[in-house]
Design an enzyme around this catalytic site. Structure first.
Site, PDB file in Angstrom:
ATOM      1  CE  LYS A 102     -47.228 -96.796   5.934  1.00 46.98           C
ATOM      2  NZ  LYS A 102     -48.322 -97.397   6.691  1.00 46.98           N
TER       3      LYS A 102
ATOM      4  CG  HIS B 141     -46.221 -90.589  14.452  1.00 44.96           C
ATOM      5  ND1 HIS B 141     -46.519 -90.600  13.116  1.00 44.96           N
ATOM      6  CD2 HIS B 141     -46.549 -91.814  14.930  1.00 44.96           C
ATOM      7  CE1 HIS B 141     -47.002 -91.794  12.789  1.00 44.96           C
ATOM      8  NE2 HIS B 141     -47.032 -92.545  13.871  1.00 44.96           N
TER       9      HIS B 141
ATOM     10  CG  HIS C  45     -49.495 -89.025  11.591  1.00 45.15           C
ATOM     11  ND1 HIS C  45     -49.850 -89.086  12.912  1.00 45.15           N
ATOM     12  CD2 HIS C  45     -49.499 -90.302  11.134  1.00 45.15           C
ATOM     13  CE1 HIS C  45     -50.080 -90.334  13.251  1.00 45.15           C
ATOM     14  NE2 HIS C  45     -49.861 -91.100  12.179  1.00 45.15           N
TER      15      HIS C  45
END
Ligand code: ARG
Length: 599
Positions: free
Chosen positions: A152, A158, A155
């Site tokens: 995923k 993170h 973003h």
């Protein structure tokens, strides 16, 4: 060391400082016997007329307590005129009866044997051992940070976790802690989501499918057979296979996980970050969770609710606190565990494995409740001591982050965009640009510095807006500004061409200007800044200092010319600037930046 002080008081003429000054490698606070050896040397020097420097190194251990606590071979003192065994007898007789620490020595041939008097020893050694406690050695901290979800998008949350976690790891390592860096991957989700392209596609298709089913239902059609085999249902079944340890499903999932980690490692290396352990949600075993499940039942922490298990905090903790912690699920109706359930087992597992003294979770403030629940559950399970060692380091949102290519925010894309931007900026100064060995690598480092400094400028909890223009500017408190300050110091040294040996002989009394003195005052303050940062755990504490230092530096150049001034003055100023460069580079590395040599 109160027991040591007590002991020292009983011995006339001894002070700890005097002992340490007189005898080499003598550390009475760490080793009680050093005090005894020092005292005995002093007494024997009186008795024998020999200097302590000859006695002290010759006081040896004995082969057992029955032979005494220390022994001296008389010939080692090289006293002429009498036989060693006669000297031994003579000295033993002369040894004071009233010595506070030792009884009169005994003689065996040419050796003197010394026995320690009991009472002062007993009164010192036991409290000392108590005070010191079990040998802990270094304190150990786990810093859990970054923790993206595989396949995923990585973003902004993170990214912040990565930057802040990297900084905290450096901070504790610098303070002497044994730091274990853990990346707790979100790697145990629906495996059909495990490749990003598929992730986007499958989501679109699932939505379309659901809409389709709704439409058909509204039209009176029975779609239950279709629903039983919907994409959603297929995904759920696949995940069930994984938790049931189906070999094929696990092999497929493991490939995705391994490939993701390879990619992450490249990116982390650009940010000067490594992990000691790639843990993850998948690593928490069903067995471990079942065990905790039982414990929760025994302690009546969780309860059944329509086939699921949940924790109703309002029933466990009175008042507002219980209400605020809400009612999290720990087992779904179909028996599967949840994010929270895995975290509980993972935390206890880490404590068993690492026996940490402290653990920090660097996670967005969006998960404040989750971590409060986690720590409270650990406490209710009877592990308050462990819960007390855990700390959530949270942070706010990054707003307005998007890339040229579109709306999806992969960290790599962002770093590439910022590096491109810095490369454009660098090219504007043709002369300088032509001297840079690897402009693209430098642009990459500058880009990363821009992103990191912007992230660390405010308090962690504040949201900020991602702004490519401001963060890449040389004006204002930016990454490029810090890098420029460092590179300029480097260039001053290069141009002056003075060696380290020459700098060591500089006459520092020539540094009388206000700006020189202020730079020294800033430098002297650095250790206190680090100390304070260990309290605030805020990267901005370090950054604020670095900007004060670099501002003082910028305004010093007019007053403190190097090239072209008198040779002695030049040397002194260069010594100053070299020291400033060291402190600046240390500070930059602490927050995770790689200082560049030139640009
Ligand atoms: N993977 C999670 C996320 O992206 C963050 C994990 C935080 N750490 C933890 N122990 N729960 O939201």
């Amino acid at each position: 060391a109160a027991p040591i002080d007590q002991l020292v008081k009983q011995v006339d003429g001894l002070s700890l400082d005097a002992i340490k000054a007189k005898f080499p490698e003598n550390y009475p606070e760490l080793n009680l016997m050093d005090l005894y050896r020092a005292h005995l040397s002093n007494v024997l020097s009186e008795v024998t007329g020999v200097d302590t420097s000859l006695i002290y190194p010759n006081l040896g251990w004995t082969s057992g307590l029955e032979k005494g606590d220390m022994a001296l071979p008389v010939p080692a003192l090289r006293v002429k005129g009498k036989k060693p065994n006669e000297l031994a007898e003579e000295w033993a007789a002369k040894f004071p009866d009233t010595d506070p620490l030792f009884s009169k020595p005994t003689v065996s041939q040419v050796h003197l044997s010394f026995f320690i008097k009991a009472s002062p020893l007993v009164n010192a050694v036991i409290p000392l051992v108590h005070a010191k406690g079990a040998d802990k050695g270094q304190k150990r901290i786990i810093v859990e940070f970054s923790s993206p979800n595989i396949a995923k998008p990585f973003h902004a949350g993170h990214l912040r976790s990565t930057i802040i976690g990297g900084f905290l790891s450096n901070l504790y390592a610098g303070a002497g802690w044994d730091v274990i860096r853990i990346n707790y991957l979100g790697d145990w989700e629906d495996p059909i989501n495990h490749l990003f392209q598929l992730y986007v596609r499958i989501n679109t298709e699932m939505t379309a499918e659901k809409e389709e089913f709704t439409k058909r239902k509204e039209a009176g059609e029975d779609v239950s057979a279709l629903e039983a085999n919907s994409l959603d249902e297929q995904a759920r079944r696949y995940f069930k296979k994984m938790t049931d340890r189906d070999a094929d499903a696990l092999a497929m999932w493991k490939r995705f996980r391994d490939l993701s980690i390879v990619r992450y490692k490249d990116t982390y290396a650009r940010l000067n970050i490594h992990f000691d352990e790639y843990s993850g949600e998948s690593q928490v075993t069903e067995d471990a969770m079942n065990e905790v499940g039982k414990l929760m039942e025994d302690k009546k922490i969780c309860k059944e609710d329509k086939g699921a298990q949940l924790i109703d905090f309002s029933e466990l903790i009175p008042g507002k606190e219980g209400k605020r912690l809400e009612k999290p699920l720990v087992r779904k109706r179909d028996g599967t565990a949840l994010y929270l359930t895995r975290d509980i087992s993972e935390l206890l597992g880490r404590h068993e494995k690492y026996h940490f003294d402290k653990m920090i979770y660097v996670v967005a403030s969006a998960q404040d409740l989750h971590l409060r629940q986690l720590f409270k559950i650990i406490e209710l399970l009877g592990y308050k001591d462990i819960a007390d060692k855990c700390q959530h380091i949270n942070f706010g949102l990054v707003l307005g982050m998007s890339t040229r290519k579109g709306t999806v925010k992969f960290l790599d894309d962002i770093l590439r965009d910022v590096a491109d931007k810095m490369h454009e900026v660098m090219k504007k100064n043709e002369n300088k640009y032509s001297q840079i060995e690897d402009p693209l690598a430098t642009a990459d480092v500058l880009g990363i510095s821009s992103v990191m400094v912007q992230d660390m400028s405010g308090k962690r909890i504040n949201n900020y807006t991602f702004n490519m223009e401001t963060m890449t500017s040389f004006e204002g408190d930016t990454g490029p500004y810090l890098q420029y300050a460092h590179a300029r110091l480097n260039s001053i040294r290069r141009k002056a061409g003075v060696s380290d040996e020459e700098l060591a002989t500089a006459d520092l009394s020539l540094l009388t200007e206000t700006s020189a003195i202020n730079l020294c005052r800033h430098m002297a303050g650095w250790p206190d800044v680090v100390k304070n940062t260990l309290k605030t755990l805020e990267p901005t504490t370090v950054l604020t200092y670095l900007f004060k230092l670099t501002h003082a530096l910028s305004s010093s150049y007019d007053q403190l010319q190097v090239v072209g001034s008198e040779p002695e003055l030049m040397k002194a100023r260069l010594a100053l600037y070299t020291a400033v460069q060291t402190v600046l580079a240390n500070g930059m590395r602490l927050i995770g930046l790689s200082p560049v040599e030139r640009y």
